[in-house]
Every structure is written in structure tokens, then in C-alpha cells.
Design an enzyme around this catalytic site. Sequence first.
Site, PDB file in Angstrom:
ATOM      1  N   TRP A 197      26.926 -19.222 -48.407  1.00  7.72           N
ATOM      2  CA  TRP A 197      27.605 -17.934 -48.632  1.00  7.72           C
ATOM      3  C   TRP A 197      27.335 -17.003 -47.457  1.00  7.72           C
ATOM      4  CZ3 TRP A 197      26.241 -12.820 -49.052  1.00  7.72           C
ATOM      5  CH2 TRP A 197      27.143 -11.953 -49.696  1.00  7.72           C
ATOM      6  N   ASN A 214      11.283 -26.803 -51.187  1.00 10.01           N
ATOM      7  CA  ASN A 214      11.718 -25.632 -50.422  1.00 10.01           C
ATOM      8  C   ASN A 214      10.666 -25.140 -49.425  1.00 10.01           C
ATOM      9  OD1 ASN A 214      13.653 -24.127 -53.138  1.00 10.01           O
ATOM     10  ND2 ASN A 214      14.287 -25.521 -51.516  1.00 10.01           N
ATOM     11  N   ASP A 269      22.804 -22.852 -56.381  1.00  3.64           N
ATOM     12  CA  ASP A 269      22.980 -23.427 -55.052  1.00  3.64           C
ATOM     13  C   ASP A 269      24.094 -22.696 -54.299  1.00  3.64           C
ATOM     14  OD1 ASP A 269      22.602 -25.113 -52.934  1.00  3.64           O
ATOM     15  OD2 ASP A 269      23.608 -26.831 -53.836  1.00  3.64           O
TER      16      ASP A 269
END
Length: 232
Positions: free
Chosen positions: A23, A66, A18
Site C-alpha cells: 500500500w 518479522n 497483509d
Amino acid sequence: MSQTPVNPVPQHVAIIMDGNGRWAQERRLPRLAGHNAGAKAVERTLKAAQKAGVKVLTLYAFSTENWTRPQEEIAGLFKLLAQTLSRYTQQADKYGVRLLVSGEREPLPPAILNQIDHAVSSTAHNTRFTLNLALNYGARQEIVHAVNALLREDKKEITVQDISQHLYQPDLPDPELIIRTSGEERLSNFLLWQAAYSEFYFSPVLWPDFDEAEFERALAAYRVRRRRFGGV
């Protein structure tokens, strides 16, 4: 003073990878840049797990939830997956890695399914290490899959062992340790059946920054846990 280890190295480690998006966002980069960086973290972790003596590594690569992400991101993820599968298949024999894939085949693209089938069959003879990719995976769906398979067998009474034997990968041991990165502390529909007695390690590190040192911290935390399995 450090605690005395009470557990050996876990045979099976599972990771919820995750933090790729965050990021990238922190660096003002597109989300796919985070996924590309995350792929490099997979390579580091695979090497770290083998070095530590772990025998099975399960990675939560793509969940059934997803599919709600933007189509551009999904297409980029599958392109990255295809590249990664190709690279791992070519290197599998060198490192003795067997590849498994857990999840529902529909609605994965036919080209990806063909590549998965090739990767699984061509690495089946390797026994040193198993990399299990949870792809289009959902734990609730896995349990429903098992129950439906048992119903087709006209089972009058279903046992715990029956369900375990009809999961996607019935021959794999349950994970002794489940790691989740990025500071989140939930399972997110991952290995709900198999995690009944797993130990958990929640890392604050975003997945693209996950490295051997953080993996070792997770193993160190596991080694000193008291695993009672409901006993005293």
C-alpha cells in the site's frame, strides 16, 4: 439470486493483516506510512466485528519471522504498537473489550511487555468482546510450546485435547473464519492447530484499505459455506 445463509455470524474471526508495505509502495511512501494506515484499518475492523456480533477477533500483528525486517521498521512498528495499546486500554471499558496477547514474550522489549501486561490485566474484567493480538507469534512455535509444557508434566501419552489446552489461549474457541488480505492465499504460520476446520476468505484488498464493507463480504461468504467437519 443470493444464496440462503446456512451459518450464523462466526463467534471467532481471525485476520492475517497483509499489504501495508505494498500500500505504501504504490503511493511512494515509506513502509511505516503503510503500517500507520493499517492501524486505522484495525480500528475500523474492530468496530465492524462488534457491530456484526462477532465475539472474538484475532489479529496477526507481528510474526516470529518479522524480526528479519529492517531494524528501523521494527522500531517503528513497536512504537505504533505502544501507542495503539495505550489508546485501546483507555477505551476498553467503554466498549467492553478484553485484550489478550498470544505469542512468545522473548525477545519483545521490556517496555512493550510491561504495557502488554498492564493492558491485559486492566481489561480482564470486560466480557462483551475479546481482541486477541498475535504478537511475536508463530503457530509452529505455539505447538512446540504446548508440547514442552506437557513434557514438563511427565505426560506418558499426549492427546489432541492436551495440546489444545496448552496453547497460548486455550479458552478461546477455534476461529470459524480466517481472512487474509492483499490477495495472498496462505496461512504463513498462523493458527495452524486452530485452523483445522476454519473457513477461509482471501480478500484482494490491501489491509490499509480494508473496511466494514469488505468485512461484511467475508461474513457473507462464510454464511453460505457448507461446513461438514469431515461428514456428509
